[in-house]
Enzyme design. Structure first.
Site, PDB file in Angstrom:
ATOM      1  N   TYR A 133     -56.471   7.046 -15.552  1.00  0.00           N
ATOM      2  CA  TYR A 133     -56.650   7.717 -14.256  1.00  0.00           C
ATOM      3  C   TYR A 133     -55.834   6.945 -13.221  1.00  0.00           C
ATOM      4  O   TYR A 133     -56.213   5.863 -12.795  1.00  0.00           O
ATOM      5  CB  TYR A 133     -58.137   7.738 -13.892  1.00  0.00           C
ATOM      6  CG  TYR A 133     -58.487   8.358 -12.553  1.00  0.00           C
ATOM      7  CD1 TYR A 133     -57.576   9.091 -11.805  1.00  0.00           C
ATOM      8  CD2 TYR A 133     -59.773   8.223 -12.031  1.00  0.00           C
ATOM      9  CE1 TYR A 133     -57.926   9.653 -10.583  1.00  0.00           C
ATOM     10  CE2 TYR A 133     -60.130   8.779 -10.811  1.00  0.00           C
ATOM     11  CZ  TYR A 133     -59.197   9.498 -10.096  1.00  0.00           C
ATOM     12  OH  TYR A 133     -59.549  10.048  -8.883  1.00  0.00           O
ATOM     13  N   LYS A 161     -54.144  11.111 -16.097  1.00  0.00           N
ATOM     14  CA  LYS A 161     -54.450  11.998 -14.960  1.00  0.00           C
ATOM     15  C   LYS A 161     -53.607  11.466 -13.818  1.00  0.00           C
ATOM     16  O   LYS A 161     -53.846  10.372 -13.301  1.00  0.00           O
ATOM     17  CB  LYS A 161     -55.940  11.914 -14.634  1.00  0.00           C
ATOM     18  CG  LYS A 161     -56.318  12.581 -13.329  1.00  0.00           C
ATOM     19  CD  LYS A 161     -57.808  12.892 -13.364  1.00  0.00           C
ATOM     20  CE  LYS A 161     -58.569  12.428 -12.147  1.00  0.00           C
ATOM     21  NZ  LYS A 161     -58.082  12.981 -10.886  1.00  0.00           N
TER      22      LYS A 161
HETATM   23  C1  NAY Z   1     -61.258  12.884  -9.093  1.00  0.00           C
HETATM   24  O1  NAY Z   1     -61.364  11.870  -9.781  1.00  0.00           O
HETATM   25  O2  NAY Z   1     -62.250  13.487  -8.719  1.00  0.00           O
HETATM   26  C2  NAY Z   1     -59.920  13.303  -8.705  1.00  0.00           C
HETATM   27  O3  NAY Z   1     -59.073  12.472  -8.463  1.00  0.00           O
HETATM   28  C3  NAY Z   1     -59.608  14.743  -8.657  1.00  0.00           C
HETATM   29  C4  NAY Z   1     -58.345  14.989  -7.933  1.00  0.00           C
HETATM   30  C5  NAY Z   1     -58.645  15.120  -6.470  1.00  0.00           C
HETATM   31  N1  NAY Z   1     -58.430  13.841  -5.853  1.00  0.00           N
HETATM   32  C6  NAY Z   1     -59.314  13.302  -4.998  1.00  0.00           C
HETATM   33  C7  NAY Z   1     -59.025  11.943  -4.530  1.00  0.00           C
HETATM   34  O4  NAY Z   1     -60.280  13.884  -4.613  1.00  0.00           O
HETATM   35  O5  NAY Z   1     -58.411  17.411  -6.483  1.00  0.00           O
HETATM   36  C8  NAY Z   1     -57.853  16.259  -5.909  1.00  0.00           C
HETATM   37  C9  NAY Z   1     -57.912  16.339  -4.386  1.00  0.00           C
HETATM   38  O6  NAY Z   1     -59.237  16.270  -3.924  1.00  0.00           O
HETATM   39  C10 NAY Z   1     -57.297  17.628  -3.865  1.00  0.00           C
HETATM   40  O7  NAY Z   1     -56.021  17.797  -4.386  1.00  0.00           O
HETATM   41  C11 NAY Z   1     -57.246  17.644  -2.338  1.00  0.00           C
HETATM   42  O8  NAY Z   1     -56.330  16.700  -1.858  1.00  0.00           O
END
Ligand code: NAY
Length: 288
Positions: A133, A161
């Site tokens: 990740y 990811k």
């Molecule tokens: C997670 O571990 O939940 C993620 O990283 C999912 C990816 C999301 N990143 C974060 C930091 O929330 O979906 C993205 C993100 O929220 C979205 O693109 C809006 O910026």
């Protein structure tokens, strides 16, 4: 393991306890309504870095119990306390999670040897596959192509990811490691990543916008870029509103608005004011 995964939200009550009924509803909503291929559990969106070890295990239990074998499950187990990461990796593997994932170790400025040791220690403790990740904006950890390559040398590291806006690096990884899985992590950039042939995506906004995410991903795979761009535009109108109003609390309010008991965020993350809740509902009305 290819496909679209929701970065699963968790429902908490006002005191910060896991709301089991609400979490089960979120799981069902993502499987039955958003039609996801899988769930990414205890990631950033699950507020993983705000909860206790016991709560992480409780969430792994509830999600597996509710989802069964309906969809693929990835358990994010990464933690600064490596003993805890190993314990969680074993726990999720025993529960039957299809793969584990671990955030790059953060806060202290670990060198690459230390990062590699972290992943090998987790992997040596379980008979399961692992997805790295990588989220440099939140961790401050930027790995280059060669470093990804070194981690990929372990066959149990099946992919990454990739939550970064670095499409040069993404293309280089895709080209150099066609056999590894790449999941796009920024929902607002899904089309750009899909054009580079990622294997899937993991997103927070899929909790409410999963069906559009699938359209973007599949249209891009079919080379129907103009149509995919239109769907990405509609998606980004939604995401811009969500980001402006507060990412996780706004998605939770949207879920509640759709009848899913998504509860509250864990402190110190704040919940929305009355005005913020109204705004979340307006954004949902306009863009979902
Ligand atoms: C997670 O571990 O939940 C993620 O990283 C999912 C990816 C999301 N990143 C974060 C930091 O929330 O979906 C993205 C993100 O929220 C979205 O693109 C809006 O910026």
């Amino acid at each position: 393991m290819k496909g679209l995964y929701t970065a699963l939200m968790c429902s908490f009550d006002e005191k910060g306890n896991v709301n089991e009924k609400g979490l089960r509803e979120i799981v069902r909503h993502n499987i039955d309504v958003q039609q996801m291929d899988g769930l990414y559990v205890n990631g950033s969106t699950g507020e993983n870095f705000l909860i206790s070890l016991a709560q992480k295990k409780q969430i792994f239990d509830i999600v597996k119990n509710e989802a069964g074998d309906d969809v693929k499950l990835i358990a994010q187990v990464g933690a600064l306390n490596l003993d805890e990461a190993v314990e969680l990796a074993k726990y999720a593997t025993d529960l039957g999670y299809n793969a584990i994932s671990a955030v790059t170790p953060f806060y202290y400025k670990f060198d690459f040897e230390e990062i590699k040791d972290y992943y090998n220690t987790i992997l040596n403790s379980v008979d399961n596959d692992l997805i790295i990740y990588s989220i440099p904006a939140l961790t401050g950890v930027n790995m280059n192509l060669e470093q990804f390559g070194e981690l990929f040398e372990n066959d149990k590291v099946i992919g990454v990811k990739f939550t970064a806006p670095d499409f040069f690096l993404l293309e280089r990884i895709r080209h150099a490691y066609p056999e590894k899985l790449i999941f796009s992590g920024f929902d607002e950039m899904l089309l750009s990543a899909s054009v580079l042939n990622v294997d899937g995506a993991i997103g927070s906004t899929f909790n409410v916008n999963g069906q559009r995410a699938r359209q973007i991903f599949e249209l891009a795979q079919e080379g129907r870029i103009d149509e995919a761009r239109d769907v990405q535009k509609a998606t980004n109108d939604l995401i811009a509103g969500i980001l402006d109003n507060g990412l996780y609390p706004t998605i939770k309010e949207m879920l509640k608005y759709k009848g899913v008991d998504a509860g509250f965020c864990r402190k110190p993350m704040k919940s929305l004011s009355e005005e913020g809740i109204k705004r979340a509902q307006e954004i949902a009305d306009k863009h979902l």
